[in-house]
Design an enzyme around this catalytic site. Structure first.
Site, PDB file in Angstrom:
ATOM      1  N   LYS A 248       0.442  -1.005   0.082  1.00 36.14           N
ATOM      2  CA  LYS A 248       0.152   0.102  -0.024  1.00 36.14           C
ATOM      3  C   LYS A 248       0.502   1.187   0.209  1.00 36.14           C
ATOM      4  O   LYS A 248       0.762   2.430  -1.107  1.00 36.14           O
ATOM      5  CB  LYS A 248      -0.919   0.154   1.240  1.00 36.14           C
ATOM      6  CG  LYS A 248      -1.453   1.073   1.696  1.00 36.14           C
ATOM      7  CD  LYS A 248      -1.456   1.869   2.528  1.00 36.14           C
ATOM      8  CE  LYS A 248      -2.583   2.489   3.274  1.00 36.14           C
ATOM      9  NZ  LYS A 248      -1.782   3.616   4.390  1.00 36.14           N
ATOM     10  N   ASN A 249       1.795   0.981   0.976  1.00 33.43           N
ATOM     11  CA  ASN A 249       2.546   2.617   1.216  1.00 33.43           C
ATOM     12  C   ASN A 249       3.550   2.903   0.206  1.00 33.43           C
ATOM     13  O   ASN A 249       3.944   3.713  -0.177  1.00 33.43           O
ATOM     14  CB  ASN A 249       3.337   2.729   2.522  1.00 33.43           C
ATOM     15  CG  ASN A 249       1.986   3.106   3.715  1.00 33.43           C
ATOM     16  OD1 ASN A 249       0.989   3.052   3.445  1.00 33.43           O
ATOM     17  ND2 ASN A 249       2.379   2.231   4.320  1.00 33.43           N
TER      18      ASN A 249
ATOM     19  N   CYS B  78      -4.568   8.303   9.067  1.00 28.83           N
ATOM     20  CA  CYS B  78      -5.609   7.868   9.756  1.00 28.83           C
ATOM     21  C   CYS B  78      -5.347   8.944  11.461  1.00 28.83           C
ATOM     22  O   CYS B  78      -4.345   9.416  11.512  1.00 28.83           O
ATOM     23  CB  CYS B  78      -4.962   6.391  10.528  1.00 28.83           C
ATOM     24  SG  CYS B  78      -5.115   4.955   9.359  1.00 28.83           S
TER      25      CYS B  78
ATOM     26  N   ARG C 281       0.618  14.702  12.594  1.00 29.12           N
ATOM     27  CA  ARG C 281       0.737  14.389  11.393  1.00 29.12           C
ATOM     28  C   ARG C 281       1.383  15.507  10.676  1.00 29.12           C
ATOM     29  O   ARG C 281       0.843  16.200   9.811  1.00 29.12           O
ATOM     30  CB  ARG C 281       0.392  13.571  11.192  1.00 29.12           C
ATOM     31  CG  ARG C 281      -0.759  11.704  11.220  1.00 29.12           C
ATOM     32  CD  ARG C 281      -1.288  11.009  10.736  1.00 29.12           C
ATOM     33  NE  ARG C 281      -0.285  10.594   9.651  1.00 29.12           N
ATOM     34  CZ  ARG C 281      -1.116   9.028   9.265  1.00 29.12           C
ATOM     35  NH1 ARG C 281      -2.110   8.631   8.914  1.00 29.12           N
ATOM     36  NH2 ARG C 281       0.123   9.069   8.062  1.00 29.12           N
TER      37      ARG C 281
ATOM     38  N   ASP D 278       3.288  -0.075  11.907  1.00 30.16           N
ATOM     39  CA  ASP D 278       2.655   0.148  11.628  1.00 30.16           C
ATOM     40  C   ASP D 278       2.119  -1.539  11.963  1.00 30.16           C
ATOM     41  O   ASP D 278       1.102  -1.801  11.183  1.00 30.16           O
ATOM     42  CB  ASP D 278       2.329   0.354   9.740  1.00 30.16           C
ATOM     43  CG  ASP D 278       2.122   1.726   9.499  1.00 30.16           C
ATOM     44  OD1 ASP D 278       2.742   1.611   8.711  1.00 30.16           O
ATOM     45  OD2 ASP D 278       1.803   2.217  10.597  1.00 30.16           O
TER      46      ASP D 278
ATOM     47  N   ILE E  53       6.733   6.490  17.286  1.00 30.42           N
ATOM     48  CA  ILE E  53       7.067   7.293  15.971  1.00 30.42           C
ATOM     49  C   ILE E  53       5.376   8.009  16.582  1.00 30.42           C
ATOM     50  O   ILE E  53       5.382   9.628  16.110  1.00 30.42           O
ATOM     51  CB  ILE E  53       6.374   6.778  15.096  1.00 30.42           C
ATOM     52  CG1 ILE E  53       7.742   6.129  14.400  1.00 30.42           C
ATOM     53  CG2 ILE E  53       5.710   7.065  13.361  1.00 30.42           C
ATOM     54  CD1 ILE E  53       8.676   6.488  14.223  1.00 30.42           C
TER      55      ILE E  53
ATOM     56  N   ARG F 292      -9.059   0.675   3.466  1.00 30.96           N
ATOM     57  CA  ARG F 292      -8.608   1.238   2.466  1.00 30.96           C
ATOM     58  C   ARG F 292      -6.727   1.094   2.436  1.00 30.96           C
ATOM     59  O   ARG F 292      -6.360   0.913   1.834  1.00 30.96           O
ATOM     60  CB  ARG F 292      -8.503   2.873   3.565  1.00 30.96           C
ATOM     61  CG  ARG F 292      -9.088   3.641   3.495  1.00 30.96           C
ATOM     62  CD  ARG F 292      -8.678   4.572   4.736  1.00 30.96           C
ATOM     63  NE  ARG F 292      -7.530   5.286   3.957  1.00 30.96           N
ATOM     64  CZ  ARG F 292      -6.453   5.650   5.265  1.00 30.96           C
ATOM     65  NH1 ARG F 292      -6.527   5.420   6.399  1.00 30.96           N
ATOM     66  NH2 ARG F 292      -5.650   6.271   4.612  1.00 30.96           N
TER      67      ARG F 292
HETATM   68  C1  EPZ Z   1       4.125   7.016   6.696  1.00 25.06           C
HETATM   69  O1  EPZ Z   1       3.208   8.095   7.057  1.00 25.06           O
HETATM   70  C2  EPZ Z   1       2.942   6.053   6.509  1.00 25.06           C
HETATM   71  N1  EPZ Z   1       2.017   6.219   5.197  1.00 25.06           N
HETATM   72  C3  EPZ Z   1       2.212   4.796   7.858  1.00 25.06           C
HETATM   73  O2  EPZ Z   1       1.267   4.640   7.547  1.00 25.06           O
HETATM   74  C4  EPZ Z   1       3.475   5.375   9.220  1.00 25.06           C
HETATM   75  O3  EPZ Z   1       2.643   4.892   9.569  1.00 25.06           O
HETATM   76  C5  EPZ Z   1       4.798   5.760   8.988  1.00 25.06           C
HETATM   77  O4  EPZ Z   1       5.012   5.995   7.565  1.00 25.06           O
HETATM   78  C6  EPZ Z   1       5.432   5.642   9.410  1.00 25.06           C
HETATM   79  O5  EPZ Z   1       6.055   4.636   9.258  1.00 25.06           O
HETATM   80  C7  EPZ Z   1       2.440   6.312   4.454  1.00 25.06           C
HETATM   81  O6  EPZ Z   1       3.111   5.820   3.924  1.00 25.06           O
HETATM   82  C8  EPZ Z   1       1.172   6.402   3.327  1.00 25.06           C
HETATM   83  P1  EPZ Z   1       6.658  10.189   8.762  1.00 25.06           P
HETATM   84  P2  EPZ Z   1       3.773   9.174   6.916  1.00 25.06           P
HETATM   85  O7  EPZ Z   1       6.127  10.958   8.187  1.00 25.06           O
HETATM   86  O8  EPZ Z   1       4.484   9.846   6.111  1.00 25.06           O
HETATM   87  C9  EPZ Z   1       7.105  13.505  11.965  1.00 25.06           C
HETATM   88  C10 EPZ Z   1      -0.055   2.265   7.559  1.00 25.06           C
HETATM   89  O9  EPZ Z   1      -1.106   2.675   8.903  1.00 25.06           O
HETATM   90  N2  EPZ Z   1       6.922  14.610  11.024  1.00 25.06           N
HETATM   91  O10 EPZ Z   1       7.006   9.307   8.373  1.00 25.06           O
HETATM   92  O11 EPZ Z   1       2.253  10.351   7.587  1.00 25.06           O
HETATM   93  C11 EPZ Z   1       5.548  13.158  12.592  1.00 25.06           C
HETATM   94  O12 EPZ Z   1       4.729  13.305  13.358  1.00 25.06           O
HETATM   95  C12 EPZ Z   1      -0.407   4.593   7.572  1.00 25.06           C
HETATM   96  O13 EPZ Z   1       0.396   2.172   6.565  1.00 25.06           O
HETATM   97  C13 EPZ Z   1       7.464  15.632  11.013  1.00 25.06           C
HETATM   98  O14 EPZ Z   1       7.795  16.281  12.675  1.00 25.06           O
HETATM   99  O15 EPZ Z   1       5.118   9.275   7.986  1.00 25.06           O
HETATM  100  C14 EPZ Z   1       5.795  10.898  12.543  1.00 25.06           C
HETATM  101  O16 EPZ Z   1       6.507  11.580  14.133  1.00 25.06           O
HETATM  102  C15 EPZ Z   1      -0.211   4.500   9.156  1.00 25.06           C
HETATM  103  N3  EPZ Z   1       7.100  16.634  10.560  1.00 25.06           N
HETATM  104  C16 EPZ Z   1       7.022  11.114  11.901  1.00 25.06           C
HETATM  105  O17 EPZ Z   1       7.390  11.953  11.563  1.00 25.06           O
HETATM  106  C17 EPZ Z   1       6.839  16.502   8.724  1.00 25.06           C
HETATM  107  O18 EPZ Z   1       6.942  17.477   7.619  1.00 25.06           O
HETATM  108  C18 EPZ Z   1       7.142   9.942  10.941  1.00 25.06           C
HETATM  109  O19 EPZ Z   1       6.008  10.673  10.248  1.00 25.06           O
HETATM  110  C19 EPZ Z   1       6.461  15.261   9.168  1.00 25.06           C
HETATM  111  C20 EPZ Z   1       6.473  13.693   9.709  1.00 25.06           C
END
Ligand code: EPZ
Length: 422
Positions: free
Chosen positions: A22-23, A117, A122, A307, A329, A399
């Site tokens: 998916k991702n 989610c 986020r 995840d 995370i 989803r």
């Molecule tokens: C991706 O989300 C995945 N989604 C998430 O999977 C997954 O949980 C996550 O990565 C972590 O592995 C998709 O790929 C569509 P991040 P993403 O940016 O990109 C902080 C699922 O169940 N952060 O890696 O939104 C954030 O708050 C979903 O399939 C900032 O501070 O996650 C978090 O604490 C749920 N500023 C950490 O980084 C930013 O600009 C990691 O977030 C971006 C992120």
């Protein structure tokens, strides 16, 4: 609206094929906008986040053709808009990849604030930091994000936090930029590497994906006309292996990459499960004993993935002894524990830590999914529990999981999808 009726307990046994990730798919589909022409993407999972990504591309003037249930052909020759419909983009998180892709190809992008989610704040500050460093102007107002640039120029960018989304989005924006871009402190998840491999197949020049430092030498255009196959889903694979542990079952998953699952399989052995890596991209997990207690910390790849945290929580809820789970995370990814406690679990969750006092068994109950992975966890709990579980809000599960009830039913589960009105 639909829900799952699950009868338990079931000991899951048998074989299951893992779908495309998916991702990775929800990033590769918008990344196709960088290609001036046609590209074919195979091993695409039939999930609602993919379907809506394709609907958005159609709105932008892309010709989308499903050649098989898991193969799409995208013709991006005649893009006629850089504004994605707000009602569609707010339905899932990965809509933010439209910004990087449209900015790269058209130097202009307008999308609604991404959905997804409800597991924490986020923010997308690191995405914006990267776009601005490349020379774009980004505004966030009225529920919309718009990015514009006269031209994009390569530069060095350090991400303040390891972010999957920011790593991929900045990489997308840099592919057609003038000169070289380096992105430091990158996420290393398999889907990050898969997007880079897709773009390189289409003519990009990206090096170092899967390490902390990615280097992108800007190219004039991506010619396309290539075919790419999406990587197997690490998280779907882990979900079935943890379901085997929670139901004291014997499950073999096929079409998976064992390297991507090392942090999980080592935890499964700590829990007393047996793991066998088989030659043809398959892994077998089995146990006929109660799981042992085990402490887990989630961190970016290659450490234990967030995840898979809720699904592992079900195994810990039934384990012999007390386990501690640290979620590093997301701020609020323990909502599922309240639902498990309704099924007789003893879990105390506070902030980023949850304490699981294992119980002998769970009992069926009406529960509700708060997000995609929580939904998968409650489905597993329903299969392990005594009696009937009614799981609502299952659209969240659709989803991210292809044919989940068919796959579990093939392993012996008793799951019915019913219309609530029925
Ligand atoms: C991706 O989300 C995945 N989604 C998430 O999977 C997954 O949980 C996550 O990565 C972590 O592995 C998709 O790929 C569509 P991040 P993403 O940016 O990109 C902080 C699922 O169940 N952060 O890696 O939104 C954030 O708050 C979903 O399939 C900032 O501070 O996650 C978090 O604490 C749920 N500023 C950490 O980084 C930013 O600009 C990691 O977030 C971006 C992120």
């Amino acid at each position: 609206m639909e829900k799952f009726i699950i009868e338990g307990p079931t000991r899951l046994c048998g074989d299951v094929n893992i779908s495309g990730a998916k991702n990775a798919a929800v990033a590769i589909i918008p990344a196709a906008l960088l290609v001036e022409g046609i590209c074919t993407i195979e091993n695409v999972p039939q999930i609602s986040d993919v379907k809506i990504s394709c609907e958005i591309l159609k709105e932008l003037g892309v010709k989308v053709e499903w050649l098989t249930p898991n193969t799409i052909r995208l013709d991006t020759t005649h893009i006629n808009s850089t504004t994605a419909p707000i009602d569609m983009t707010s339905k899932f998180r990965a809509s933010y990849y439209l910004i990087g892709s449209l900015l790269s190809r058209c130097h202009s992008a307008e999308v609604g604030s991404p959905g997804g989610c409800k597991i924490g704040a986020r923010p997308i500050d690191q995405h914006i930091k990267g776009f601005e460093a490349l020379g774009a102007t980004v505004t966030v107002a009225n529920g919309r994000i718009s990015a514009k640039a006269d031209k994009l120029v390569g530069t060095s960018i350090y991400l303040d936090t390891v972010s999957v989304g920011a790593t991929i989005n900045v990489m997308l924006a840099a592919v057609l930029a003038e000169g070289t871009t380096t992105i430091d402190n990158c996420a290393k998840e398999p889907h990050v590497v898969d997007v880079a491999n897709f773009l390189n197949t289409m003519g990009a020049d990206i090096r170092g994906a899967g390490t902390d430092l990615i280097k992108i030498n800007g190219v004039k255009e991506l010619k396309g006309n290539g075919t790419y196959s999406v990587v197997p889903d690490q998280i779907e694979a882990g979900t079935y292996l943890l379901a085997a542990m929670a139901t004291k079952g014997d499950v073999t998953i096929h079409n998976c990459i064992s390297k991507h699952l090392e942090s999980l399989t080592s935890k499964i052995e700590e829990m007393g499960g047996h793991v066998e890596e088989l030659p043809d991209d398959s892994i077998r997990v089995w146990t006929d004993e109660r799981a042992k207690k085990c402490n887990i910390k989630t961190l970016p790849y290659p450490v234990f993935p967030t995840d898979l945290q809720p699904q592992a929580g079900v195994v810990l809820a039934l384990a012999d002894g007390t386990s501690i789970l640290n979620e590093n995370i997301w701020e609020s990814r323990f909502q599922y524990t309240e639902e498990l406690n309704k099924m007789g679990a003893h879990i105390t969750a506070q902030g980023k830590t949850a304490v699981f006092e294992g119980v002998e068994s769970l009992s069926g109950a009406p529960v509700s999914a708060s997000d995609l992975r929580a939904g998968a966890a409650l489905l597993i709990a329903g299969m392990a529990a005594n009696g009937k579980t009614e799981l609502s809000n299952i659209a969240l599960i659709d989803r991210g999981y292809e044919c989940i009830e068919e796959k579990f039913t093939k392993l012996g589960a008793k799951i019915k999808r019913v219309d609530v009105e029925e």
